[in-house]
Design an enzyme around this catalytic site. Structure first.
Site, PDB file in Angstrom:
ATOM      1  N   GLY A 111      -2.192  -3.609  14.984  1.00  0.00           N
ATOM      2  CA  GLY A 111      -1.231  -3.549  13.875  1.00  0.00           C
ATOM      3  C   GLY A 111      -0.114  -2.561  14.179  1.00  0.00           C
ATOM      4  O   GLY A 111      -0.087  -1.921  15.239  1.00  0.00           O
TER       5      GLY A 111
ATOM      6  N   ASN B 258      -3.163   0.354  -3.582  1.00  0.00           N
ATOM      7  CA  ASN B 258      -3.099  -0.772  -2.655  1.00  0.00           C
ATOM      8  C   ASN B 258      -3.450  -2.048  -3.410  1.00  0.00           C
ATOM      9  O   ASN B 258      -4.397  -2.055  -4.192  1.00  0.00           O
ATOM     10  CB  ASN B 258      -4.104  -0.504  -1.519  1.00  0.00           C
ATOM     11  CG  ASN B 258      -4.293  -1.705  -0.619  1.00  0.00           C
ATOM     12  OD1 ASN B 258      -5.294  -2.408  -0.717  1.00  0.00           O
ATOM     13  ND2 ASN B 258      -3.346  -1.936   0.242  1.00  0.00           N
TER      14      ASN B 258
ATOM     15  N   SER C  17       0.857  -1.189   0.000  1.00  0.00           N
ATOM     16  CA  SER C  17       0.000   0.000   0.000  1.00  0.00           C
ATOM     17  C   SER C  17       0.889   1.233   0.000  1.00  0.00           C
ATOM     18  O   SER C  17       1.982   1.220   0.565  1.00  0.00           O
ATOM     19  CB  SER C  17      -0.936   0.008   1.211  1.00  0.00           C
ATOM     20  OG  SER C  17      -0.180   0.090   2.387  1.00  0.00           O
TER      21      SER C  17
ATOM     22  N   HIS D 297      -2.941   7.354  -4.176  1.00  0.00           N
ATOM     23  CA  HIS D 297      -2.969   6.214  -3.255  1.00  0.00           C
ATOM     24  C   HIS D 297      -3.178   4.946  -4.068  1.00  0.00           C
ATOM     25  O   HIS D 297      -3.929   4.951  -5.043  1.00  0.00           O
ATOM     26  CB  HIS D 297      -4.128   6.390  -2.260  1.00  0.00           C
ATOM     27  CG  HIS D 297      -4.542   5.120  -1.588  1.00  0.00           C
ATOM     28  ND1 HIS D 297      -5.681   4.420  -1.962  1.00  0.00           N
ATOM     29  CD2 HIS D 297      -3.962   4.402  -0.596  1.00  0.00           C
ATOM     30  CE1 HIS D 297      -5.781   3.337  -1.197  1.00  0.00           C
ATOM     31  NE2 HIS D 297      -4.758   3.305  -0.369  1.00  0.00           N
TER      32      HIS D 297
END
EC number: 1.3.3.3
Length: 302
Positions: free
Chosen positions: A261, A110, A94, A108
């Site tokens: 995470g 991903n 990503s 962006h």
């Protein structure tokens, strides 16, 4: 369904991260990505690469992660009970690029793969991903180019794929509390396992590679365009919307933070600077107003 080849997917993702970093360094001309390799306590790890204070890129991050474990977190199995009790692997690349120049859009992308397995049962797997563009001072030709690349890479997989995943992108990157899209969209897909594994993997590869085809020509066209304080202030104001979306709506951000995470990698997508201003309105007929009237609602670009 053909059997998933997890090693092949991982090899592609690592190669994609290298390719994207190399191409963006070239486009920037000065900046370099610095790598931070990390390990996850429960299993797995990743390579986070960040560029700061480049010539064209103010801040950008390209992250690879591969995590695995013996059981999914409860939050992930709540709406997918079939995943309970299965060991899982999740991997992906990503990235978010925040340029200095307000005439170069933020981008962006991903691509990701998930598989959950249980002895004696068929694996459950899917691909997800996409890319989207967030201009501050949009040019119709740039947006059309972005969507043309999106459409063309979808073409071999069926005429209906671009309209479906384009529309999904428009719906996903939408700020309900502002009643506006985050940008001009692109592609978004998830839970992709409708074709055999090899075809789904080929589509994910096409999206991963398509990002550079879509973004690099826009960088080249706009990076030398002169700008002043007014444009910079507007860019920072609009970056505030990016922050709002990521913290309020983005599923990946929320899932990552809720499941322990790696916070630094999850928040890598944040712009280095942003600003808010109470009840700000663009001046009628200004270039800033054009963004609101012509670009922040879903529309057909081709």
């Amino acid at each position: 369904m053909s059997k998933p080849d997890v090693a092949q997917v991982k090899a592609f993702l690592l190669q994609l991260q290298d390719e994207i970093c190399r191409s963006l360094e070239q486009a920037d001309g000065v900046g370099r990505f610095v790598e931070d390799a990390w390990a996850r306590e429960g299993g797995g790890g990743g390579r986070t690469r960040v560029m700061r204070h480049g010539d064209m890129i103010e801040q950008g991050g390209v992250n690879f992660s591969h995590v695995y474990g013996d059981a999914m977190p409860a939050s992930a199995t709540a709406h997918r009970p079939e995943l309970a009790g299965r060991k899982f692997e999740a991997m992906g690349v990503s990235l978010v690029i925040h340029p200095h120049n307000p005439y170069v859009p933020t981008s962006h992308a991903n691509v990701r793969f998930f598989i959950a397995e249980k002895e004696g049962e068929e694996p459950i797997w899917w691909f997800g991903g996409g890319f989207d563009l967030t201009p501050f001072y949009p040019f119709a030709e740039d947006v059309q180019h972005w969507h043309r690349v999106s459409r063309d890479l979808c073409q071999p997989f069926g005429e209906d794929i671009y309209p479906e995943f384009k529309s999904w992108c428009d719906r996903y990157f939408f700020l309900k509390h502002r009643n506006e899209t985050r940008g001009v969209g692109g592609l978004f897909f998830d839970d992709l396992n409708r074709w055999p594994f090899a075809d789904c993997f080929a589509f994910m590869q096409a999206v991963g590679r398509g990002y550079l085809d879509a973004y690099l020509p826009i960088i080249e066209r706009r990076k030398a365009q002169p700008y002043g304080e007014r444009e910079r202030e507007f860019q920072l104001y609009r970056r505030g919307r990016y922050v709002e979306f990521n913290l309020v709506y983005d599923r990946g951000t929320l899932f990552g933070l809720q499941t322990g995470g790696r916070t630094e990698s999850i928040l890598m997508s944040m712009p280095p600077l942003a600003r808010w201003e109470y009840d700000w309105q663009p001046e009628a007929g200004s270039p800033e107003a054009l963004l609101y009237t012509d670009y922040l609602a879903p529309r057909e670009w081709l």
